[in-house]
Design a protein around this motif. Structure first.
Motif, PDB file in Angstrom:
ATOM      1  N   LYS A 197     -34.220  90.127 110.289  1.00  0.00           N
ATOM      2  CA  LYS A 197     -35.106  90.935 111.026  1.00  0.00           C
ATOM      3  C   LYS A 197     -35.406  90.255 112.373  1.00  0.00           C
ATOM      4  CE  LYS A 197     -37.996  92.786 107.452  1.00  0.00           C
ATOM      5  NZ  LYS A 197     -39.163  93.571 107.225  1.00  0.00           N
ATOM      6  N   ASN A 198     -34.971  90.420 113.281  1.00  0.00           N
ATOM      7  CA  ASN A 198     -35.342  89.663 114.437  1.00  0.00           C
ATOM      8  C   ASN A 198     -35.497  88.387 114.325  1.00  0.00           C
ATOM      9  OD1 ASN A 198     -35.326  92.115 115.954  1.00  0.00           O
ATOM     10  ND2 ASN A 198     -37.317  92.566 115.120  1.00  0.00           N
ATOM     11  N   GLY A 199     -34.398  87.703 113.442  1.00  0.00           N
ATOM     12  CA  GLY A 199     -34.594  86.055 113.398  1.00  0.00           C
ATOM     13  C   GLY A 199     -35.254  85.698 112.072  1.00  0.00           C
ATOM     14  N   GLN A 200     -35.803  86.796 111.373  1.00  0.00           N
ATOM     15  CA  GLN A 200     -36.827  86.345 110.423  1.00  0.00           C
ATOM     16  C   GLN A 200     -36.279  86.424 109.136  1.00  0.00           C
ATOM     17  OE1 GLN A 200     -39.959  85.183 110.779  1.00  0.00           O
ATOM     18  NE2 GLN A 200     -39.212  84.731 112.995  1.00  0.00           N
ATOM     19  N   HIS A 201     -36.097  85.653 108.170  1.00  0.00           N
ATOM     20  CA  HIS A 201     -35.735  85.706 106.917  1.00  0.00           C
ATOM     21  C   HIS A 201     -36.758  85.665 105.721  1.00  0.00           C
ATOM     22  CE1 HIS A 201     -32.547  84.605 109.552  1.00  0.00           C
ATOM     23  NE2 HIS A 201     -31.655  85.582 108.952  1.00  0.00           N
ATOM     24  N   PRO A 202     -36.681  86.266 104.837  1.00  0.00           N
ATOM     25  CA  PRO A 202     -37.303  85.968 103.175  1.00  0.00           C
ATOM     26  C   PRO A 202     -37.078  84.796 102.607  1.00  0.00           C
ATOM     27  CG  PRO A 202     -36.004  87.585 102.938  1.00  0.00           C
ATOM     28  CD  PRO A 202     -35.516  87.364 104.160  1.00  0.00           C
ATOM     29  N   THR A 203     -37.567  84.281 101.784  1.00  0.00           N
ATOM     30  CA  THR A 203     -37.075  83.114 100.816  1.00  0.00           C
ATOM     31  C   THR A 203     -36.014  83.829  99.834  1.00  0.00           C
ATOM     32  OG1 THR A 203     -39.208  81.938 100.994  1.00  0.00           O
ATOM     33  CG2 THR A 203     -37.642  81.428  99.107  1.00  0.00           C
TER      34      THR A 203
END
Length: 261
Positions: free
Chosen positions: A109-115
């Motif tokens: 998500k726009n360069g964001q990732h969950p663990t």
């Protein structure tokens, strides 16, 4: 710890059963989602929350376990992604053969990732006796400890490099079926040599259980215990040699290797 399980098929249902019998999560903290309500009824009766809506299932969850067929994972992620809070929710993928690079790409998500964790258990997780392999591309050590403890409560859990997940799948995930095929064969042999079917089943199950517990208690190599029971000219060595003549060891190793081909 609150867990949402997406999928109540063979593995998802087994995971839910194990968690509901375990000591890490209370039933009220477990939510099981599946499109077919009849599969959800047993978990509701055990105290879990159930829903046919995946986005409802993940609301408030700390961990979201994706336990669907591999070809459905992308679709499930696409559905869940707008509703996931990457700052507080982690993903446990239990669908085999999907690399973490692909999971992270789907989850981006726009360069964001969950663990993200990859977890490969076997069906014995339902009775808290699984052998589970865990890998992660991006978890902190404390997060890994939490997830490993979760699966250790459901059997044994081993953190491995992701490259070994395929091998873990064949030796333990597929391997439980191979062990059951031996049990079936031994039962059929027991009937042929004179026992009733239910008697043969009980004899073989107790024998296999005893072999496992003996090796666990002693730490010995299997061959050391085999040597103790194979007397010169005796029945055991005759049986073992006939099994080897028919390709027993070769068949087992070839089957394991075929599982990762």
């Amino acid at each position: 710890m609150k867990i949402a399980i997406i999928g109540a098929g063979a593995m998802g249902g087994s995971f839910a059963q194990g968690l509901l019998k375990g000591s890490i999560c209370s039933p009220a903290d477990i939510t099981v989602a599946n499109p077919h309500t009849e599969k959800l009824r047993p978990f509701a009766e055990m105290g879990a929350k159930v829903t046919t809506d995946n986005t409802t299932a993940i609301a408030g969850a700390d961990w979201v376990a994706i336990v669907v067929k591999p070809w459905l994972v992308a679709q499930v992620i696409e559905e869940l992604k707008p509703h996931l809070d990457y700052q507080r929710q982690g993903i446990i993928n239990m669908a085999a053969a999907i690399p973490s690079t692909q999971l992270l790409a789907w989850l981006d998500k726009n360069g964001q990732h969950p663990t993200v964790f990859q977890a490969i258990p076997n069906l014995a997780i339902a009775v808290r006796s699984s052998m589970t392999f865990i890998a992660t591309p991006n978890a902190l050590s404390e997060q890994t400890e939490i997830v490993q403890a979760l699966f250790a409560d459901l059997g044994q859990a081993m953190v491995v490099d992701e490259r070994l997940l395929g091998a873990g799948t064949t030796i333990a995930g597929c391997g439980i079926a191979y062990a059951m095929r031996y049990i079936r064969a031994a039962m059929e042999g027991g009937v042929e040599i004179g026992f009733r079917a239910n008697e043969a089943r009980d004899i073989v199950l107790q024998t296999v259980k005893g072999a496992v517990e003996l090796l666990q208690a002693t730490g010995h190599h299997p061959e050391a215990e085999i040597d103790r029971v194979t007397t010169p000219g005796g029945l055991t060595i005759r049986g073992l040699n006939e099994m080897e003549r028919c390709g027993f060891t070769h068949a087992v190793i070839s089957g394991l290797k075929a599982g990762i081909a």
